[in-house]
Design a protein around this motif. Structure first.
Motif, PDB file in Angstrom:
ATOM      1  N   PHE A  42      -3.783  21.707   7.725  1.00  0.00           N
ATOM      2  CA  PHE A  42      -3.625  20.653   8.026  1.00  0.00           C
ATOM      3  C   PHE A  42      -2.132  20.577   7.101  1.00  0.00           C
ATOM      4  CE2 PHE A  42      -3.492  16.492   4.958  1.00  0.00           C
ATOM      5  CZ  PHE A  42      -3.622  15.529   6.567  1.00  0.00           C
ATOM      6  N   ASP A  43      -1.859  21.369   6.402  1.00  0.00           N
ATOM      7  CA  ASP A  43      -0.086  21.198   5.572  1.00  0.00           C
ATOM      8  C   ASP A  43       1.004  21.579   6.744  1.00  0.00           C
ATOM      9  OD1 ASP A  43       1.673  21.023   3.239  1.00  0.00           O
ATOM     10  OD2 ASP A  43       1.916  22.912   3.499  1.00  0.00           O
ATOM     11  N   GLY A  44       0.426  22.627   7.877  1.00  0.00           N
ATOM     12  CA  GLY A  44       0.552  23.216   8.931  1.00  0.00           C
ATOM     13  C   GLY A  44       1.141  22.197   9.530  1.00  0.00           C
ATOM     14  N   ALA A  45       0.595  21.690   9.619  1.00  0.00           N
ATOM     15  CA  ALA A  45       0.543  20.251  10.761  1.00  0.00           C
ATOM     16  C   ALA A  45       1.706  18.934  10.236  1.00  0.00           C
ATOM     17  CB  ALA A  45      -0.373  19.400  11.412  1.00  0.00           C
ATOM     18  N   LEU A  46       1.594  18.173   9.237  1.00  0.00           N
ATOM     19  CA  LEU A  46       2.126  17.838   8.840  1.00  0.00           C
ATOM     20  C   LEU A  46       3.750  18.728   8.499  1.00  0.00           C
ATOM     21  CD1 LEU A  46       0.607  16.724   4.938  1.00  0.00           C
ATOM     22  CD2 LEU A  46       0.852  15.526   7.623  1.00  0.00           C
ATOM     23  N   ALA A  47       3.755  20.066   7.909  1.00  0.00           N
ATOM     24  CA  ALA A  47       5.343  20.919   8.409  1.00  0.00           C
ATOM     25  C   ALA A  47       6.364  20.547   9.670  1.00  0.00           C
ATOM     26  CB  ALA A  47       5.086  22.015   7.704  1.00  0.00           C
ATOM     27  N   HIS A  48       4.911  21.015  10.942  1.00  0.00           N
ATOM     28  CA  HIS A  48       5.547  20.800  12.200  1.00  0.00           C
ATOM     29  C   HIS A  48       5.974  19.300  12.544  1.00  0.00           C
ATOM     30  CE1 HIS A  48       4.545  20.293  16.603  1.00  0.00           C
ATOM     31  NE2 HIS A  48       5.106  21.324  16.630  1.00  0.00           N
ATOM     32  N   ARG A  49       5.844  18.518  11.679  1.00  0.00           N
ATOM     33  CA  ARG A  49       5.831  16.635  12.235  1.00  0.00           C
ATOM     34  C   ARG A  49       7.337  16.902  11.647  1.00  0.00           C
ATOM     35  NH1 ARG A  49       2.368  12.665  13.888  1.00  0.00           N
ATOM     36  NH2 ARG A  49       4.028  11.669  12.733  1.00  0.00           N
ATOM     37  N   LEU A  50       7.726  17.826  10.737  1.00  0.00           N
ATOM     38  CA  LEU A  50       8.977  16.991   9.829  1.00  0.00           C
ATOM     39  C   LEU A  50       9.486  18.057  10.623  1.00  0.00           C
ATOM     40  CD1 LEU A  50       7.815  17.843   6.039  1.00  0.00           C
ATOM     41  CD2 LEU A  50       8.233  15.567   7.233  1.00  0.00           C
ATOM     42  N   ALA A  51       9.050  18.779  10.897  1.00  0.00           N
ATOM     43  CA  ALA A  51      10.431  19.594  11.547  1.00  0.00           C
ATOM     44  C   ALA A  51      11.133  19.081  13.198  1.00  0.00           C
ATOM     45  CB  ALA A  51       9.537  21.236  12.039  1.00  0.00           C
ATOM     46  N   ALA A  52       9.123  18.253  13.286  1.00  0.00           N
ATOM     47  CA  ALA A  52      10.183  17.218  14.959  1.00  0.00           C
ATOM     48  C   ALA A  52      11.233  16.031  14.783  1.00  0.00           C
ATOM     49  CB  ALA A  52       8.432  17.375  15.999  1.00  0.00           C
ATOM     50  N   GLY A  53      11.133  16.040  13.714  1.00  0.00           N
ATOM     51  CA  GLY A  53      12.141  14.877  12.883  1.00  0.00           C
ATOM     52  C   GLY A  53      10.854  13.409  12.951  1.00  0.00           C
ATOM     53  N   ARG A  54       9.030  13.974  12.903  1.00  0.00           N
ATOM     54  CA  ARG A  54       8.776  13.038  12.815  1.00  0.00           C
ATOM     55  C   ARG A  54       8.013  12.954  10.915  1.00  0.00           C
ATOM     56  NH1 ARG A  54       6.831  14.961  16.965  1.00  0.00           N
ATOM     57  NH2 ARG A  54       4.961  15.693  16.612  1.00  0.00           N
ATOM     58  N   ASP A  55       9.073  12.334  10.184  1.00  0.00           N
ATOM     59  CA  ASP A  55       8.728  11.321   9.458  1.00  0.00           C
ATOM     60  C   ASP A  55       6.998  12.225   9.237  1.00  0.00           C
ATOM     61  OD1 ASP A  55       8.518  11.333   6.057  1.00  0.00           O
ATOM     62  OD2 ASP A  55      10.574  11.191   6.578  1.00  0.00           O
ATOM     63  N   HIS A  56       6.638  13.009   7.950  1.00  0.00           N
ATOM     64  CA  HIS A  56       4.479  12.651   7.835  1.00  0.00           C
ATOM     65  C   HIS A  56       4.431  11.773   7.388  1.00  0.00           C
ATOM     66  CE1 HIS A  56       5.222  13.707   4.240  1.00  0.00           C
ATOM     67  NE2 HIS A  56       3.798  13.519   3.628  1.00  0.00           N
ATOM     68  N   ARG A  57       4.530  10.262   6.508  1.00  0.00           N
ATOM     69  CA  ARG A  57       4.330   9.842   6.502  1.00  0.00           C
ATOM     70  C   ARG A  57       3.845   8.689   7.370  1.00  0.00           C
ATOM     71  NH1 ARG A  57       7.888   5.986   2.189  1.00  0.00           N
ATOM     72  NH2 ARG A  57       9.197   7.745   2.852  1.00  0.00           N
ATOM     73  N   PRO A  58       3.882   8.024   8.585  1.00  0.00           N
ATOM     74  CA  PRO A  58       3.890   7.642   9.644  1.00  0.00           C
ATOM     75  C   PRO A  58       2.184   8.104  10.116  1.00  0.00           C
ATOM     76  CG  PRO A  58       6.203   7.482   9.395  1.00  0.00           C
ATOM     77  CD  PRO A  58       5.789   8.533   9.151  1.00  0.00           C
ATOM     78  N   LEU A  59       1.874   9.200   9.729  1.00  0.00           N
ATOM     79  CA  LEU A  59       1.114   9.981  10.589  1.00  0.00           C
ATOM     80  C   LEU A  59      -0.846   9.066  10.276  1.00  0.00           C
ATOM     81  CD1 LEU A  59      -0.061  12.619  11.726  1.00  0.00           C
ATOM     82  CD2 LEU A  59      -0.712  13.954   9.419  1.00  0.00           C
ATOM     83  N   ALA A  60      -0.707   8.875   8.785  1.00  0.00           N
ATOM     84  CA  ALA A  60      -2.190   8.121   9.131  1.00  0.00           C
ATOM     85  C   ALA A  60      -1.845   7.521   7.619  1.00  0.00           C
ATOM     86  CB  ALA A  60      -3.555   9.046   8.816  1.00  0.00           C
ATOM     87  N   VAL A  61      -0.988   7.061   7.419  1.00  0.00           N
ATOM     88  CA  VAL A  61      -0.231   6.141   6.114  1.00  0.00           C
ATOM     89  C   VAL A  61      -0.505   4.500   6.375  1.00  0.00           C
ATOM     90  CG1 VAL A  61       1.270   5.345   4.332  1.00  0.00           C
ATOM     91  CG2 VAL A  61       1.827   7.771   5.122  1.00  0.00           C
ATOM     92  N   ARG A  62      -1.284   4.606   5.437  1.00  0.00           N
ATOM     93  CA  ARG A  62      -1.967   2.676   6.326  1.00  0.00           C
ATOM     94  C   ARG A  62      -1.814   1.610   4.589  1.00  0.00           C
ATOM     95  NH1 ARG A  62      -7.088   1.297   3.706  1.00  0.00           N
ATOM     96  NH2 ARG A  62      -8.243   3.500   3.950  1.00  0.00           N
ATOM     97  N   GLN A  63      -1.608   0.350   4.115  1.00  0.00           N
ATOM     98  CA  GLN A  63      -2.102   0.237   3.037  1.00  0.00           C
ATOM     99  C   GLN A  63      -3.258   0.203   2.955  1.00  0.00           C
ATOM    100  OE1 GLN A  63       0.210  -1.297   0.781  1.00  0.00           O
ATOM    101  NE2 GLN A  63       2.103  -0.526   2.259  1.00  0.00           N
ATOM    102  N   PRO A  64      -3.252   0.051   1.551  1.00  0.00           N
ATOM    103  CA  PRO A  64      -5.208   0.743   0.465  1.00  0.00           C
ATOM    104  C   PRO A  64      -5.206  -0.928   0.308  1.00  0.00           C
ATOM    105  CG  PRO A  64      -3.385   1.107  -0.443  1.00  0.00           C
ATOM    106  CD  PRO A  64      -2.577   0.687   0.238  1.00  0.00           C
ATOM    107  N   PRO A  65      -6.357  -0.895   0.611  1.00  0.00           N
ATOM    108  CA  PRO A  65      -7.372  -2.305  -0.189  1.00  0.00           C
ATOM    109  C   PRO A  65      -7.157  -2.451  -1.676  1.00  0.00           C
ATOM    110  CG  PRO A  65      -8.855  -0.374   0.001  1.00  0.00           C
ATOM    111  CD  PRO A  65      -7.720  -0.067   0.552  1.00  0.00           C
ATOM    112  N   ALA A  66      -6.397  -3.722  -2.141  1.00  0.00           N
ATOM    113  CA  ALA A  66      -6.191  -4.139  -3.500  1.00  0.00           C
ATOM    114  C   ALA A  66      -7.468  -3.887  -4.150  1.00  0.00           C
ATOM    115  CB  ALA A  66      -6.703  -5.584  -3.074  1.00  0.00           C
TER     116      ALA A  66
END
Length: 537
Positions: A210-234
């Motif tokens: 999983f951490d390697g996949a995050l690093a792969h997105r960073l290396a490609a110029g795709r910040d990992h935050r859009p990967l699965a980040v969402r607004q949490p329920p209240a």
């Protein structure tokens, strides 16, 4: 989630741990200074670098290169307290500042770029304001995403919109900030972020986790935050009110830990983990304080508590930074504290513990084991920690329940695996020459069993000083047991340890053997004696 990461402006203060030591403790940063953690240099001043001091050096080696070196212990709390006035100064010009770590903070570049006359003008204005307000030198980088903006800040660059992948492509893999992954990638022939980004995403996830996949997105110029980040329920936000206003750092630390554990348990119950944390406080006089912390990985309960404690310490200590900076201490004690998981991701791909990471089962197991320790003693309940070593018995350390899980030897096996040809641990672990190839045995005997090995003619099999086997092993007798036929064998793998210390020296050779009844054993020959060390499943 598709699309480019948002334009990000990141302010970076070089050598911040050194500068924080000067601000808080008066250590002159103009001289040779090194900040150490676990006996290794994590930051050093420009004067120390001129003398050959580098990050990662051991204390003795750093002092050997620079005898006049001033050594300071790493203190994340000190770094966070000293950085608070810098963040406050940035907030006077722009809104929505996120603290990446002490010494670096980020903000969306769109707003400042519009009302300050462009991105470059905004960067210059922020640098100038921080210098005038806090007497702190800084650099600003602007790019698509926080990761690229951080690297651009080190060069003081503004990367054009859409040019982030090209900017990252030529950088070395060490820029990912993951030394273990970078070492493994280099051994695989991948040297730049562009080469890493060109690998198929599915293969990267399967090989590096999983951490390697995050690093792969960073290396490609795709910040990992859009990967699965969402607004949490209240209902994931946690709030605590206090009848007695909190105006002391020790009381704030106690409150921070209790609230952090409550937040972490709530997130874990939904299968989530926090990557960005909002900390809000209200004082007795109605003053509202707010700060956002972000993290490249997943924030554990301890990590959340640390950041809350650092932030409250920064607010309550009233650290003024250098002379001329404004005080940051609130006008009264804190009566309400609120933690907001501003960014969360699902914990998919993470390995859970023996009892899981969520719900009451994990807590119940912890209480039960702690109760057993209270009755029988701390050593009665232990867990195994994998580390480095050449033999299976060397790689496992039993740690009492609740103690820090630190391996006895550096170089724990990682999810990247082990190279069976070289015995090198994946993910940058020390190579341990002479380490057994995979797979590891299932059962390691607490005390090796004496054995004898004979060839087909009934003669004992002996190993020469040059590791020559007198004849192929054919029969094995363990202790006073019955002979067993050997149908397959591999080896020898020699180990010659601590040869420079005659009292501690140990020389042996190891074999893997398969028996006719289907059993597989790990044998060793030491001082002419055959021993059974472990059993394969």
């Amino acid at each position: 989630m598709t699309g480019s990461p948002p334009r990000t402006l990141l302010l970076w203060c070089p050598d911040w741990p050194v500068l924080a030591a000067e601000i808080v403790d008066g250590v002159p940063a103009t001289g040779p200074v090194a900040v150490l953690h676990a006996n290794r240099v994590v930051a050093c001043s420009e004067r120390a670098r001129a003398e050959g001091v580098r990050r990662g050096l051991r204390k003795r080696e750093a002092q050997g290169r620079c005898p006049q070196l001033t050594v300071v212990e790493h203190d994340p709390g000190r770094d966070a307290r000293a950085f608070e006035p810098v963040v406050a100064a940035v907030e006077e010009l722009v809104a929505g500042v996120e603290v990446v770590r002490p010494g670096a903070c980020a903000v969306a570049a769109r707003g400042p770029g519009r009302y300050l006359g462009g991105e470059e003008a905004a960067a210059e204005r922020i640098i100038e304001h921080v210098a005038q307000s806090c007497l702190v030198e800084s650099q600003v980088g602007i790019a698509d995403g926080v990761f690229a903006a951080g690297l651009a800040a080190r060069a003081g660059r503004v990367v054009a919109p859409g040019g982030t992948p090209e900017f990252l492509a030529g950088l070395p893999v060490e820029a990912l900030g993951r030394s273990a992954l970078a070492d493994l990638l280099r051994r695989l022939g991948v040297r730049t972020l562009g080469e890493f980004a060109a690998l198929p995403a599915g293969d990267v996830l399967a090989r590096f986790g999983f951490d390697g996949a995050l690093a792969h997105r960073l290396a490609a110029g795709r910040d990992h935050r859009p990967l699965a980040v969402r607004q949490p329920p209240a209902d994931l936000t946690v709030t605590a009110g206090y009848d007695e206003p909190i105006d002391r750092v020790d009381a704030a630390a106690f409150a921070a830990r209790a609230l952090a554990e409550q937040l972490h348990e709530g997130l874990a119950g939904h299968g989530l983990a926090c990557t960005r944390l909002g900390i809000e406080a209200v004082t007795e006089h109605g003053q509202e304080l707010h700060r956002v912390w972000r993290h490249d990985g997943l924030l554990t309960a301890t990590a959340i508590a640390d950041r809350v404690r650092w932030q409250l310490d920064g607010w309550l200590s009233g650290s003024n930074g250098r002379t001329g900076a404004r005080p940051a201490r609130p006008t009264a004690g804190i009566i309400r504290l609120r933690l907001v998981p501003d960014g969360v991701i699902a914990q998919a791909g993470l390995q859970v513990g023996l009892w899981g990471e969520a719900g009451a089962e994990r807590e119940r197991a912890h209480r039960a084991l702690s109760r057993v320790q209270g009755i029988l003693g701390p050593e009665a309940v232990v867990t195994a920690v994998l580390g480095g070593g050449r033999s299976p018995s060397d790689q496992v350390r039993l740690v009492p329940w609740g103690d820090e899980r630190v391996p006895a030897r550096p170089g724990p096996p990682t999810a990247a695996g082990t190279d069976p040809a070289t015995g090198r641990g994946g993910g940058g672990a020390p190579p341990w020459p002479g380490r057994l190839p995979a797979p590891a045995p299932a059962v390691v005997l607490p005390s090796p069993l004496a054995a004898t090995v004979h060839d087909a003619a009934g003669e004992p099999v002996v190993i020469s000083a040059r590791l020559a086997v007198s004849a192929p092993p054919a029969r094995l007798v363990v202790g006073n047991g019955r002979p067993a036929e050997i149908v397959g064998w591999a080896g020898p793998w020699p180990v010659d340890e601590r040869w420079w210390a005659p009292v501690e020296a140990r020389r042996r050779a190891r074999f893997q053997v398969s028996l006719a009844d289907g059993a597989a054993l790990l044998l060793a020959v030491e001082a002419g004696q055959w021993l059974v060390e472990a059993i394969y499943d």
